[in-house]
Design a protein around this motif. Structure first.
Motif, PDB file in Angstrom:
ATOM      1  N   ALA A  99       0.204  -0.806   7.408  1.00  0.00           N
ATOM      2  CA  ALA A  99      -0.332  -1.100   6.090  1.00  0.00           C
ATOM      3  C   ALA A  99      -0.619   0.148   5.295  1.00  0.00           C
ATOM      4  O   ALA A  99      -1.029   0.078   4.154  1.00  0.00           O
ATOM      5  N   GLY A 100      -0.415   1.311   5.887  1.00  0.00           N
ATOM      6  CA  GLY A 100      -0.684   2.541   5.170  1.00  0.00           C
ATOM      7  C   GLY A 100      -2.156   2.741   4.896  1.00  0.00           C
ATOM      8  O   GLY A 100      -2.535   3.443   3.970  1.00  0.00           O
ATOM      9  N   SER A 101      -3.009   2.121   5.696  1.00  0.00           N
ATOM     10  CA  SER A 101      -4.443   2.223   5.477  1.00  0.00           C
ATOM     11  C   SER A 101      -4.986   3.535   6.005  1.00  0.00           C
ATOM     12  O   SER A 101      -4.345   4.214   6.804  1.00  0.00           O
ATOM     13  N   LYS A 114      -8.867  -0.891  -1.020  1.00  0.00           N
ATOM     14  CA  LYS A 114      -8.229  -0.287  -2.190  1.00  0.00           C
ATOM     15  C   LYS A 114      -6.945   0.471  -1.850  1.00  0.00           C
ATOM     16  O   LYS A 114      -6.067   0.632  -2.708  1.00  0.00           O
ATOM     17  N   HIS A 115      -6.813   0.950  -0.593  1.00  0.00           N
ATOM     18  CA  HIS A 115      -5.619   1.689  -0.198  1.00  0.00           C
ATOM     19  C   HIS A 115      -4.624   0.831   0.583  1.00  0.00           C
ATOM     20  O   HIS A 115      -3.611   1.332   1.053  1.00  0.00           O
ATOM     21  N   ASP A 116      -4.888  -0.455   0.687  1.00  0.00           N
ATOM     22  CA  ASP A 116      -4.050  -1.341   1.482  1.00  0.00           C
ATOM     23  C   ASP A 116      -2.982  -1.993   0.602  1.00  0.00           C
ATOM     24  O   ASP A 116      -3.295  -2.771  -0.301  1.00  0.00           O
ATOM     25  N   PRO A 117      -1.696  -1.734   0.851  1.00  0.00           N
ATOM     26  CA  PRO A 117      -0.637  -2.338   0.041  1.00  0.00           C
ATOM     27  C   PRO A 117      -0.519  -3.850   0.233  1.00  0.00           C
ATOM     28  O   PRO A 117       0.116  -4.526  -0.579  1.00  0.00           O
ATOM     29  N   GLU A 118      -1.144  -4.388   1.297  1.00  0.00           N
ATOM     30  CA  GLU A 118      -1.124  -5.835   1.529  1.00  0.00           C
ATOM     31  C   GLU A 118      -2.098  -6.573   0.602  1.00  0.00           C
ATOM     32  O   GLU A 118      -2.003  -7.789   0.426  1.00  0.00           O
ATOM     33  N   VAL A 119      -3.057  -5.854   0.039  1.00  0.00           N
ATOM     34  CA  VAL A 119      -4.071  -6.462  -0.825  1.00  0.00           C
ATOM     35  C   VAL A 119      -3.512  -6.601  -2.237  1.00  0.00           C
ATOM     36  O   VAL A 119      -2.906  -5.672  -2.777  1.00  0.00           O
ATOM     37  N   ASN A 130      -3.494  -3.655   8.638  1.00  0.00           N
ATOM     38  CA  ASN A 130      -3.819  -5.003   8.196  1.00  0.00           C
ATOM     39  C   ASN A 130      -3.024  -6.009   9.043  1.00  0.00           C
ATOM     40  O   ASN A 130      -1.799  -6.015   9.029  1.00  0.00           O
ATOM     41  N   VAL A 131      -3.732  -6.888   9.769  1.00  0.00           N
ATOM     42  CA  VAL A 131      -3.061  -7.871  10.610  1.00  0.00           C
ATOM     43  C   VAL A 131      -3.376  -9.311  10.183  1.00  0.00           C
ATOM     44  O   VAL A 131      -2.911 -10.267  10.801  1.00  0.00           O
ATOM     45  N   PHE A 132      -4.187  -9.472   9.136  1.00  0.00           N
ATOM     46  CA  PHE A 132      -4.509 -10.815   8.638  1.00  0.00           C
ATOM     47  C   PHE A 132      -5.062 -10.694   7.222  1.00  0.00           C
ATOM     48  O   PHE A 132      -5.819  -9.772   6.917  1.00  0.00           O
ATOM     49  N   LYS A 133      -4.667 -11.646   6.379  1.00  0.00           N
ATOM     50  CA  LYS A 133      -5.253 -11.672   5.047  1.00  0.00           C
ATOM     51  C   LYS A 133      -5.342 -13.105   4.537  1.00  0.00           C
ATOM     52  O   LYS A 133      -4.551 -13.975   4.922  1.00  0.00           O
ATOM     53  N   ALA A 134      -6.318 -13.353   3.692  1.00  0.00           N
ATOM     54  CA  ALA A 134      -6.521 -14.656   3.042  1.00  0.00           C
ATOM     55  C   ALA A 134      -7.049 -14.358   1.649  1.00  0.00           C
ATOM     56  O   ALA A 134      -8.099 -13.742   1.502  1.00  0.00           O
ATOM     57  N   GLU A 135      -6.312 -14.782   0.643  1.00  0.00           N
ATOM     58  CA  GLU A 135      -6.673 -14.421  -0.733  1.00  0.00           C
ATOM     59  C   GLU A 135      -6.752 -15.618  -1.671  1.00  0.00           C
ATOM     60  O   GLU A 135      -6.611 -15.466  -2.875  1.00  0.00           O
TER      61      GLU A 135
END
Length: 208
Positions: free
Chosen positions: A45-47, A66-71, A131-136
């Motif tokens: 994720a480049g975090s 803020k630095h996560d491209p998945e967000v 990043n291994v999980f996201k919910a938006e």
């Protein structure tokens, strides 16, 4: 008399010298409300590096997001301080993915009513947070329960106010070695008592 004053002064100095301050531990991740999620496969994720955390055993959650491209760009734009430098984020630490380091669960909320607008799980992979999980899809909120990731979403029916949903769904996810997989789903209906507030959700089993 002089000797008495001298003794009193020595006693006071000893008291001052022996006093010490301390700080208490802070528990992370209070439970809130929440909805639909999408698990994402494990990928870089480049975090920021885990070694760049704010303090030993903790992560700079705001910087991670803020630095996560998945967000999404919308979440990053909305993630601003509510008061001074206080950001609307809850952070939980625990073992979710079987690694040697704690995983990090970050819940991003709104300032006014603390509605969850994004949930993310970060895993320490070779010194980097991934990043291994996201919910938006708001309102969404996740927490750690006995080694499982538990995501809650509120259910609204026509006429429900934001503060008084008709129920909730609790989704339980477990790590399968590569990604989070759903293992349980529980639905709770709320009873709307005339003149009263919506009751708290019923207790759920995190093991699904």
């Amino acid at each position: 008399m002089v000797a008495g004053f001298a003794a009193l002064g020595l006693f006071a100095a000893l008291l001052v010298g022996c006093s010490a301050g301390g700080t208490g531990a802070r528990d992370e991740g209070p439970a809130r409300t929440a909805p639909a999620v999408s698990a994402v496969p494990s990928q870089p994720a480049g975090s920021p590096a885990a070694s760049e955390s704010a303090a030993p055993g903790t992560a700079d959650a705001v910087r991670l997001v803020k630095h996560d491209p998945e967000v999404s760009a919308d979440i990053k734009r909305d993630l601003k301080p509510c008061v001074a430098d206080e950001y609307p984020v809850d952070v939980s630490y625990g073992v979710l993915t079987g690694g040697t380091a704690n995983d990090v669960v970050v819940n991003v909320m709104t300032c006014g009513d603390a509605v969850g607008i994004g949930t993310y799980v970060y895993r320490d992979v070779s010194g980097k947070y991934q990043n291994v999980f996201k919910a938006e899809e708001p309102p969404v909120y996740a927490e750690i329960d006995r080694g499982a990731l538990v995501v809650t979403k509120q259910v609204y029916e026509k006429g429900d106010s934001v503060a008084s949903p008709s129920g909730e769904e609790v989704l339980t996810y477990r790590w399968d070695g590569d990604r989070f997989v759903q293992h349980g789903r529980i639905h709770n209906d709320y009873s709307h008592v005339v003149g009263g507030d919506s009751p708290a959700p019923a207790a759920t089993d995190g093991d699904g």
